[in-house]
Scaffold this motif. Sequence first.
Motif, PDB file in Angstrom:
ATOM      1  N   PHE B  66     -30.354  46.874  -9.713  1.00 10.27           N
ATOM      2  CA  PHE B  66     -31.253  48.010 -10.056  1.00 10.27           C
ATOM      3  C   PHE B  66     -31.584  48.431  -8.522  1.00 10.27           C
ATOM      4  O   PHE B  66     -31.425  49.924  -8.431  1.00 10.27           O
ATOM      5  CB  PHE B  66     -32.607  47.353 -10.505  1.00 10.27           C
ATOM      6  N   ARG B  67     -31.811  47.603  -7.693  1.00 11.31           N
ATOM      7  CA  ARG B  67     -32.095  48.135  -6.461  1.00 11.31           C
ATOM      8  C   ARG B  67     -30.941  48.998  -5.846  1.00 11.31           C
ATOM      9  O   ARG B  67     -31.093  50.067  -4.900  1.00 11.31           O
ATOM     10  CB  ARG B  67     -32.692  47.022  -5.543  1.00 11.31           C
ATOM     11  N   LEU B 396     -47.856  60.552 -11.807  1.00 12.18           N
ATOM     12  CA  LEU B 396     -47.003  60.630 -10.740  1.00 12.18           C
ATOM     13  C   LEU B 396     -46.814  62.279 -10.332  1.00 12.18           C
ATOM     14  O   LEU B 396     -46.720  62.766  -9.288  1.00 12.18           O
ATOM     15  CB  LEU B 396     -45.833  59.924 -10.797  1.00 12.18           C
ATOM     16  N   LEU B 466     -40.219  58.762  -9.573  1.00 11.01           N
ATOM     17  CA  LEU B 466     -40.067  57.178  -9.589  1.00 11.01           C
ATOM     18  C   LEU B 466     -39.056  56.769  -8.600  1.00 11.01           C
ATOM     19  O   LEU B 466     -38.966  55.817  -7.977  1.00 11.01           O
ATOM     20  CB  LEU B 466     -40.308  56.567 -10.994  1.00 11.01           C
ATOM     21  N   ILE B 469     -39.717  57.402  -5.045  1.00  8.72           N
ATOM     22  CA  ILE B 469     -40.777  57.030  -4.379  1.00  8.72           C
ATOM     23  C   ILE B 469     -40.614  55.588  -4.156  1.00  8.72           C
ATOM     24  O   ILE B 469     -41.310  54.775  -3.119  1.00  8.72           O
ATOM     25  CB  ILE B 469     -42.179  57.558  -4.579  1.00  8.72           C
ATOM     26  N   LEU B 470     -39.862  54.932  -4.915  1.00  5.78           N
ATOM     27  CA  LEU B 470     -39.822  53.306  -4.824  1.00  5.78           C
ATOM     28  C   LEU B 470     -39.440  52.816  -3.851  1.00  5.78           C
ATOM     29  O   LEU B 470     -39.613  51.776  -3.127  1.00  5.78           O
ATOM     30  CB  LEU B 470     -38.713  53.041  -5.846  1.00  5.78           C
ATOM     31  N   THR B 473     -42.053  51.838  -1.178  1.00  2.00           N
ATOM     32  CA  THR B 473     -42.637  50.624  -1.251  1.00  2.00           C
ATOM     33  C   THR B 473     -42.422  49.460  -0.560  1.00  2.00           C
ATOM     34  O   THR B 473     -40.982  49.193  -0.571  1.00  2.00           O
ATOM     35  CB  THR B 473     -42.933  50.219  -2.849  1.00  2.00           C
ATOM     36  N   ASP B 475     -42.252  46.435  -1.598  1.00  2.00           N
ATOM     37  CA  ASP B 475     -41.454  45.449  -2.400  1.00  2.00           C
ATOM     38  C   ASP B 475     -40.220  45.667  -2.868  1.00  2.00           C
ATOM     39  O   ASP B 475     -39.441  44.936  -2.854  1.00  2.00           O
ATOM     40  CB  ASP B 475     -42.332  45.653  -3.732  1.00  2.00           C
ATOM     41  N   PHE B 476     -39.858  47.081  -2.520  1.00  2.00           N
ATOM     42  CA  PHE B 476     -38.349  47.257  -2.807  1.00  2.00           C
ATOM     43  C   PHE B 476     -37.297  46.789  -1.769  1.00  2.00           C
ATOM     44  O   PHE B 476     -36.408  46.430  -2.168  1.00  2.00           O
ATOM     45  CB  PHE B 476     -38.113  48.937  -2.754  1.00  2.00           C
ATOM     46  N   LEU B 478     -38.362  44.229   0.336  1.00  2.00           N
ATOM     47  CA  LEU B 478     -38.625  42.775   0.356  1.00  2.00           C
ATOM     48  C   LEU B 478     -37.820  41.685  -0.587  1.00  2.00           C
ATOM     49  O   LEU B 478     -37.464  42.081  -1.562  1.00  2.00           O
ATOM     50  CB  LEU B 478     -40.085  42.225   0.190  1.00  2.00           C
ATOM     51  N   GLU B 479     -37.012  40.655   0.026  1.00  2.00           N
ATOM     52  CA  GLU B 479     -36.328  39.702  -1.079  1.00  2.00           C
ATOM     53  C   GLU B 479     -37.310  39.199  -1.809  1.00  2.00           C
ATOM     54  O   GLU B 479     -38.352  38.913  -1.590  1.00  2.00           O
ATOM     55  CB  GLU B 479     -35.450  38.944  -0.115  1.00  2.00           C
TER      56      GLU B 479
END
Lengths: 479, 479
Positions: B66-67, B396, B466, B469-470, B473, B475-476, B478-479
């Motif tokens: 996904f990432r 959004l 979405l 802007i992900l 963040t 979280d995107f 960080l492992e």
Amino acid sequence: MNFRAIALPIGRLLILISLLMILPAVADAFAENPDWQVFLVSAVVLGTTGILMNMAFQGVSPPGNFREAILFVNAAWFAFSFAGAVPLYFSGLGIDFTDAFFETASGLTTTGSTVLTGLDTLPPGILLWRALLQWIGGIGVIALGIWLLPGLRVGGSQLFALESSEKTNKPYGHIGPFVFRLLVLYGGLSLSCMMLYQLCGMTFFEAVVHAMTTVSTGGFSTSDQSFGQFPGVSVYWVATFFMLTSSVPFLYLIRGIERKSFKLDVQIAFLFIIVGAASLGVFYFERYIVHDTPFHMFTLAVFNVVSVITTTGYAANDYLQFGPAVIAIFFMLTFFGGCSGSTSGGFKMFRIAILIGYIQCLFRRMVRPHRIVEPRYQGHAVSNSVLEGVLVFAVLYAGTFAGFSVVYMMLGLDLETALSASITALANVGPGVGDTIGPSGTFQSLPDVAKWFLAIEMILGRLEILAGILLLTPDFWLE
Amino acid sequence: MNFRAIALPIGRLLILISLLMILPAVADAFAENPDWQVFLVSAVVLGTTGILMNMAFQGVSPPGNFREAILFVNAAWFAFSFAGAVPLYFSGLGIDFTDAFFETASGLTTTGSTVLTGLDTLPPGILLWRALLQWIGGIGVIALGIWLLPGLRVGGSQLFALESSEKTNKPYGHIGPFVFRLLVLYGGLSLSCMMLYQLCGMTFFEAVVHAMTTVSTGGFSTSDQSFGQFPGVSVYWVATFFMLTSSVPFLYLIRGIERKSFKLDVQIAFLFIIVGAASLGVFYFERYIVHDTPFHMFTLAVFNVVSVITTTGYAANDYLQFGPAVIAIFFMLTFFGGCSGSTSGGFKMFRIAILIGYIQCLFRRMVRPHRIVEPRYQGHAVSNSVLEGVLVFAVLYAGTFAGFSVVYMMLGLDLETALSASITALANVGPGVGDTIGPSGTFQSLPDVAKWFLAIEMILGRLEILAGILLLTPDFWLE
């Protein structure tokens, strides 16, 4: 649908209105202004109507089910606006009924948009009547926010239903003592505000009027210059304090006073953060335009920001002169509003907090689908029904804002005026941006049809949209 | 995060770009314009870079999770915009890199906002390059809408995931033949559009450029007057037909052509209803201002409405001269956009349909809590995840629109220009309202910072917010 059920409480409201009209009648009689007769005759006619309705529908059970409750709040707000407009229409103002209705609806919904100019020379009766409309409207707004909207589960406000937030011991299970506390608090705030205003140099009459329009976050004033008429800075800080206090959940205040301790509340934290950031922004951009002492400029910046975000709508100066960046700040602030269960309107801080938390949560879920994250508010998980309510409210808020904006443009208003008129009515703020309806303008010059739509939009805003537009759906009326 | 995974496809994209640059090089060589060298050198440099990247990262597995997929689409859009800007920057235009990047991003996202004036006298290479950027961008947009966004479950678009919509027999389970069909359709539409344009009197070059910017709903033209340069009405109806066709889901077209039958689709029905209503509205208000034959006026009204709602952005005349009501219609149309899985951008018809259905459903539930009603779309129940996606997208969309508007106002744009610049970029339409960026203006005079923000907002709009802007963040990353 039992229409008779709503007739009895509407009748009682009419009696309340007619009693309130005695106050401006007295004020005008003291000032030897002939309008005292208008207020007195209106009071007698409306009071008699109310008494007759009371007698005719005696014994009919009050609004009980969901649909009767919705019908009642809509009818109540419109009936009060029509009845309150009667003395304005017949008074020496010489305005037509559209203007009288607009002014009354703007007062009752504590919006504060006005069609009147030359306020400084108006007789005391009319100024007092406008303030009274806002003051009594403020109580109605609090009641809506504490009981009715959470009970109807409108826009996620069920989060603040008394039962759910007080699971351990229900201190207000019996509604009587609680209503008493609420009225004492509201009255106490009004009284302290009034006395402090007098200490800051207002006359007794000015203090009474402004105290009533401050604690109701209404924003009607006794001068075309609004707060710009008062010298010094102390009066601005007093007003700022009371506007902020009235934008805080009244339940929070009552509980805090009883327990003698105030815990951090998410809504209040959000409100202060936005006020701080916006004030610094306005101060920053204002420096380039205005030459004044920094403290005085900062005072006015905070006052104007608080006035708009709390949906009060006073103006200390024409902040629209400070360039597009400042206009942007004030235009955006118009959308926000204060906290739920207060006298302020708008989108409300708790919804912003829930939306931000939810979108964060959604991002996390997208990145890590296997980890369970759920949106939280004030330390508690946000239920799906609350979340859905907030999301739907956001969509309806944007849609209503856009829909009414289109109507105003169809009626010939330019884009800026149309957009800001729409949001200032929907969020019950008062002034818009632009030359016509900005803080130094009035709504006088708008077309009559636009004024009716604006009055309807104000009431819709007060009913948090859902409780209002439900009336327009066929399902509501079909058995 | 495996950054190497995205290097290989980015390298291949660079090779594609460099191959495309040969076309404007040839056009300029024929026209004996020295810019042919700029295009050729850019092609060689970028092509070599691409080949080297291909060799260096040979064997690295493509973006899998996904990432990596999210990172790739963002990187691809920015890399393509940077690479495509290179020849514009070095060409005889004499523009700075900000303008070159803005123009390229505007092209690739099929937005169509321009910073260039004097289009009529530009060499063919640059005009062709702008059209090619839109044409190739259009394919990217369709691919995003059909595979990537549904796969990433962005904004409710999972509703159109190939698997779920084709439960019975998966005709496109093997992706190869389907991509072929898609390219044939896109190429066929472009070719027929080009030939019809020629029949309507365009030169070969004009027909090629406009066909490429029509089927991609991009909107770049060969003249400052846009479609205003063409006489007669037939050319407008041809353009209207192809703009509408390109705003329809491409899957719908492919299936319809294969089955030789077209069923009613909710999105298309909504699109036609809005186009019809808005055209009648524009026609109605235009009559008071313009003196022309009704058929000609109606033709231009339909053309302009279709141009904006399909997010193409051609202009037949300066429709902003027709008063605030017409401005209101066009300002609002900018938000809508066409159907999902097409080349058009904006909010998309299926989201409007789902939102309306859901709010109706909510009203019914409020009035009759005991009856079970669920939102439906095209006869099927809408799942919670789709509904939530649509609601979040709406929030959004409004938030991004508002946030960027504030930035533009902070940079000194007036309210009208800021708001319409923000939405025209986010919805990938092209022109805004107001004197500066309206259909007869350009984005040239905006501050450089604003142009960068606008370019970013265009790409954000293309990634349906979405997916963009992900990246911002924590979280995107960080492992």
